[in-house]
Design a protein around this motif. Structure first.
Motif, PDB file in Angstrom:
ATOM      1  N   VAL A  11      -3.247   6.840  14.599  1.00 43.99           N
ATOM      2  CA  VAL A  11      -1.953   7.238  14.041  1.00 43.99           C
ATOM      3  C   VAL A  11      -2.205   7.865  12.675  1.00 43.99           C
ATOM      4  O   VAL A  11      -2.932   7.297  11.847  1.00 43.99           O
ATOM      5  CB  VAL A  11      -1.005   6.036  13.896  1.00 43.99           C
ATOM      6  CG1 VAL A  11       0.224   6.407  13.072  1.00 43.99           C
ATOM      7  CG2 VAL A  11      -0.578   5.523  15.255  1.00 43.99           C
ATOM      8  N   ILE A  12      -1.597   9.029  12.440  1.00 47.30           N
ATOM      9  CA  ILE A  12      -1.721   9.705  11.154  1.00 47.30           C
ATOM     10  C   ILE A  12      -0.329  10.018  10.623  1.00 47.30           C
ATOM     11  O   ILE A  12       0.465  10.685  11.296  1.00 47.30           O
ATOM     12  CB  ILE A  12      -2.518  11.015  11.266  1.00 47.30           C
ATOM     13  CG1 ILE A  12      -3.844  10.787  11.997  1.00 47.30           C
ATOM     14  CG2 ILE A  12      -2.766  11.610   9.883  1.00 47.30           C
ATOM     15  CD1 ILE A  12      -4.617  12.071  12.255  1.00 47.30           C
ATOM     16  N   THR A  13      -0.014   9.539   9.439  1.00 47.11           N
ATOM     17  CA  THR A  13       1.280   9.849   8.826  1.00 47.11           C
ATOM     18  C   THR A  13       1.155  11.132   8.003  1.00 47.11           C
ATOM     19  O   THR A  13       0.075  11.504   7.555  1.00 47.11           O
ATOM     20  CB  THR A  13       1.774   8.706   7.935  1.00 47.11           C
ATOM     21  OG1 THR A  13       0.931   8.581   6.774  1.00 47.11           O
ATOM     22  CG2 THR A  13       1.785   7.379   8.693  1.00 47.11           C
ATOM     23  N   ASP A  71      11.104   2.561  10.500  1.00 42.09           N
ATOM     24  CA  ASP A  71      10.475   3.763  11.051  1.00 42.09           C
ATOM     25  C   ASP A  71       8.977   3.551  11.266  1.00 42.09           C
ATOM     26  O   ASP A  71       8.415   3.979  12.278  1.00 42.09           O
ATOM     27  CB  ASP A  71      10.696   4.961  10.121  1.00 42.09           C
ATOM     28  CG  ASP A  71      12.058   5.608  10.305  1.00 42.09           C
ATOM     29  OD1 ASP A  71      12.981   4.920  10.813  1.00 42.09           O
ATOM     30  OD2 ASP A  71      12.223   6.785   9.936  1.00 42.09           O
ATOM     31  N   CYS A  72       8.345   2.909  10.310  1.00 41.36           N
ATOM     32  CA  CYS A  72       6.909   2.632  10.427  1.00 41.36           C
ATOM     33  C   CYS A  72       6.638   1.720  11.620  1.00 41.36           C
ATOM     34  O   CYS A  72       5.681   1.937  12.383  1.00 41.36           O
ATOM     35  CB  CYS A  72       6.389   1.998   9.150  1.00 41.36           C
ATOM     36  SG  CYS A  72       6.507   3.074   7.700  1.00 41.36           S
ATOM     37  N   HIS A  87      -6.449   1.728  17.279  1.00 38.69           N
ATOM     38  CA  HIS A  87      -7.716   1.484  16.591  1.00 38.69           C
ATOM     39  C   HIS A  87      -7.770   2.054  15.175  1.00 38.69           C
ATOM     40  O   HIS A  87      -8.533   1.556  14.347  1.00 38.69           O
ATOM     41  CB  HIS A  87      -8.875   2.111  17.380  1.00 38.69           C
ATOM     42  CG  HIS A  87      -8.920   1.713  18.814  1.00 38.69           C
ATOM     43  ND1 HIS A  87      -8.349   2.470  19.822  1.00 38.69           N
ATOM     44  CD2 HIS A  87      -9.461   0.620  19.411  1.00 38.69           C
ATOM     45  CE1 HIS A  87      -8.549   1.875  20.983  1.00 38.69           C
ATOM     46  NE2 HIS A  87      -9.206   0.758  20.768  1.00 38.69           N
ATOM     47  N   ILE A  88      -6.996   3.108  14.908  1.00 36.48           N
ATOM     48  CA  ILE A  88      -7.150   3.866  13.666  1.00 36.48           C
ATOM     49  C   ILE A  88      -5.786   4.144  13.048  1.00 36.48           C
ATOM     50  O   ILE A  88      -4.846   4.540  13.737  1.00 36.48           O
ATOM     51  CB  ILE A  88      -7.876   5.201  13.933  1.00 36.48           C
ATOM     52  CG1 ILE A  88      -9.309   4.960  14.405  1.00 36.48           C
ATOM     53  CG2 ILE A  88      -7.856   6.101  12.700  1.00 36.48           C
ATOM     54  CD1 ILE A  88      -9.953   6.185  15.035  1.00 36.48           C
ATOM     55  N   LEU A  89      -5.690   3.958  11.735  1.00 43.05           N
ATOM     56  CA  LEU A  89      -4.490   4.313  10.980  1.00 43.05           C
ATOM     57  C   LEU A  89      -4.911   5.097   9.748  1.00 43.05           C
ATOM     58  O   LEU A  89      -5.755   4.637   8.970  1.00 43.05           O
ATOM     59  CB  LEU A  89      -3.715   3.068  10.559  1.00 43.05           C
ATOM     60  CG  LEU A  89      -2.555   3.296   9.578  1.00 43.05           C
ATOM     61  CD1 LEU A  89      -1.473   4.170  10.199  1.00 43.05           C
ATOM     62  CD2 LEU A  89      -1.972   1.965   9.115  1.00 43.05           C
ATOM     63  N   ILE A  90      -4.319   6.264   9.574  1.00 45.83           N
ATOM     64  CA  ILE A  90      -4.573   7.086   8.392  1.00 45.83           C
ATOM     65  C   ILE A  90      -3.252   7.281   7.659  1.00 45.83           C
ATOM     66  O   ILE A  90      -2.350   7.971   8.153  1.00 45.83           O
ATOM     67  CB  ILE A  90      -5.206   8.435   8.778  1.00 45.83           C
ATOM     68  CG1 ILE A  90      -6.547   8.188   9.478  1.00 45.83           C
ATOM     69  CG2 ILE A  90      -5.402   9.309   7.543  1.00 45.83           C
ATOM     70  CD1 ILE A  90      -7.108   9.403  10.186  1.00 45.83           C
ATOM     71  N   ASN A  91      -3.128   6.657   6.502  1.00 43.61           N
ATOM     72  CA  ASN A  91      -1.916   6.738   5.685  1.00 43.61           C
ATOM     73  C   ASN A  91      -2.043   7.943   4.755  1.00 43.61           C
ATOM     74  O   ASN A  91      -2.650   7.872   3.683  1.00 43.61           O
ATOM     75  CB  ASN A  91      -1.731   5.448   4.878  1.00 43.61           C
ATOM     76  CG  ASN A  91      -1.302   4.294   5.742  1.00 43.61           C
ATOM     77  OD1 ASN A  91      -0.348   4.405   6.509  1.00 43.61           O
ATOM     78  ND2 ASN A  91      -1.995   3.166   5.624  1.00 43.61           N
ATOM     79  N   LEU A 117       3.016   4.162  -1.626  1.00 48.11           N
ATOM     80  CA  LEU A 117       2.474   2.803  -1.591  1.00 48.11           C
ATOM     81  C   LEU A 117       3.097   1.976  -0.474  1.00 48.11           C
ATOM     82  O   LEU A 117       2.396   1.489   0.418  1.00 48.11           O
ATOM     83  CB  LEU A 117       2.691   2.105  -2.937  1.00 48.11           C
ATOM     84  CG  LEU A 117       2.196   0.657  -3.006  1.00 48.11           C
ATOM     85  CD1 LEU A 117       0.684   0.591  -2.805  1.00 48.11           C
ATOM     86  CD2 LEU A 117       2.591   0.023  -4.331  1.00 48.11           C
ATOM     87  N   PHE A 118       4.402   1.864  -0.476  1.00 47.18           N
ATOM     88  CA  PHE A 118       5.045   1.017   0.529  1.00 47.18           C
ATOM     89  C   PHE A 118       4.948   1.612   1.925  1.00 47.18           C
ATOM     90  O   PHE A 118       4.885   0.870   2.915  1.00 47.18           O
ATOM     91  CB  PHE A 118       6.489   0.720   0.135  1.00 47.18           C
ATOM     92  CG  PHE A 118       6.598  -0.331  -0.924  1.00 47.18           C
ATOM     93  CD1 PHE A 118       6.521  -1.673  -0.591  1.00 47.18           C
ATOM     94  CD2 PHE A 118       6.735   0.023  -2.253  1.00 47.18           C
ATOM     95  CE1 PHE A 118       6.590  -2.652  -1.563  1.00 47.18           C
ATOM     96  CE2 PHE A 118       6.800  -0.948  -3.247  1.00 47.18           C
ATOM     97  CZ  PHE A 118       6.727  -2.288  -2.905  1.00 47.18           C
ATOM     98  N   GLY A 119       4.898   2.936   2.037  1.00 54.10           N
ATOM     99  CA  GLY A 119       4.677   3.543   3.350  1.00 54.10           C
ATOM    100  C   GLY A 119       3.377   3.075   3.954  1.00 54.10           C
ATOM    101  O   GLY A 119       3.308   2.762   5.156  1.00 54.10           O
ATOM    102  N   ALA A 120       2.328   3.002   3.132  1.00 49.84           N
ATOM    103  CA  ALA A 120       1.031   2.517   3.606  1.00 49.84           C
ATOM    104  C   ALA A 120       1.094   1.033   3.949  1.00 49.84           C
ATOM    105  O   ALA A 120       0.498   0.584   4.938  1.00 49.84           O
ATOM    106  CB  ALA A 120      -0.037   2.779   2.546  1.00 49.84           C
TER     107      ALA A 120
END
Length: 260
Positions: A11-13, A71-72, A87-91, A117-120
């Motif tokens: 997932v990439i935001t 939303d997150c 497996h993967i998260l990119i904030n 910050l809070f999004g991550a």
């Protein structure tokens, strides 16, 4: 080098453009299943089309505002429902916001911290249980080199990014026993839509390469970085090739930062 990304779910935001988009494209090319999210549906659809054309890989798009915890949670729940694992998260979601202290009002502070910050925090909290069930995972928080040595008139971004670095280091200590690695990349002067607008407005007679070298005179490597160069580092950090790398920050800035 074998990166071991084939079949991994990421997932990439903030992935409709810039570094997030370049990273999504690179992960897709490596065989990962990729979910991209951003606030604008049309931009996401265009990004997904470009990735499909360049890599032959379809990505999932989800419209989301990462300043909203629900939303997150929706992004992560939808990802796991679709692929069965994560497996993967990119904030990566964020914007440039640089002002002097007296220019920044309370709402501006809150909005910036909510986004960067809070999004991550929200996405990581939603993702971690699924990573643990998968036997481990990797998180990369995208921050900025100026968070290490903030200059004047760099608020609120530098404070939000410095908080992101502290979050990264603390998370890596708490999540290591779950085999979840957490790192941050600290971005310097990287090509973006904003920088391209400056180039086309102020120096339309120059090619991009000429403009890059002109602006990059103060950068040891002598040029502006490309989004693909940032994407390459992020891709390495979330891959099996970086299986013993956690709790660290890597500058992607052409050598310009005064701090490691």
């Amino acid at each position: 080098m074998e990166l071991g990304l084939n079949g991994k779910v990421a997932v990439i935001t903030g992935a409709s453009k810039g570094i997030g988009f370049a990273t999504a494209k690179r992960l897709a090319a490596e065989g990962a299943e990729v979910v991209i999210c951003a606030r604008t549906a049309s931009a996401l659809e265009e990004a997904a089309k470009d990735i499909l054309n360049e890599t032959g890989k379809e990505v999932v798009t989800i419209v989301a505002d990462v300043t909203k915890e629900e939303d997150c949670q929706h992004v992560i729940d939808t990802t796991v429902k679709h692929f069965g694992q994560l497996h993967i998260l990119i904030n990566n979601a964020g914007t440039s916001a640089a002002h002097s202290f007296l220019e920044v009002d309370t709402d501006y502070w809150k909005n910036d911290l909510d986004l960067k910050l809070f999004g991550a925090i929200y996405t990581a909290k939603a993702a971690i249980p699924h990573m643990e069930r998968a036997g481990g995972g990797a998180i990369v928080n995208v921050t900025a080199v100026l968070g290490k040595t903030p200059p004047a008139s760099s608020l609120p971004t530098t404070v939000s990014r410095a908080a992101g670095m502290a979050l990264t280091n603390a998370m890596s200590k708490d999540l290591g026993s779950m085999n979840i690695r957490v790192n941050t990349v600290c971005i310097g002067f990287i090509r973006s839509a904003q920088i391209e607008r400056m180039w086309q407005t102020k120096f339309p007679e120059l090619t991009w390469e000429e403009y890059s070298r002109k602006v990059g005179k103060s950068i040891p490597l002598g040029r502006i970085g490309e989004t693909e160069e940032a994407a390459n580092v992020i891709t390495f950090l979330v891959s099996d090739a970086a299986s013993y790398v956690s709790g660290t920050s890597i500058n992607i800035d052409g050598g310009s930062a005064p701090a490691l």
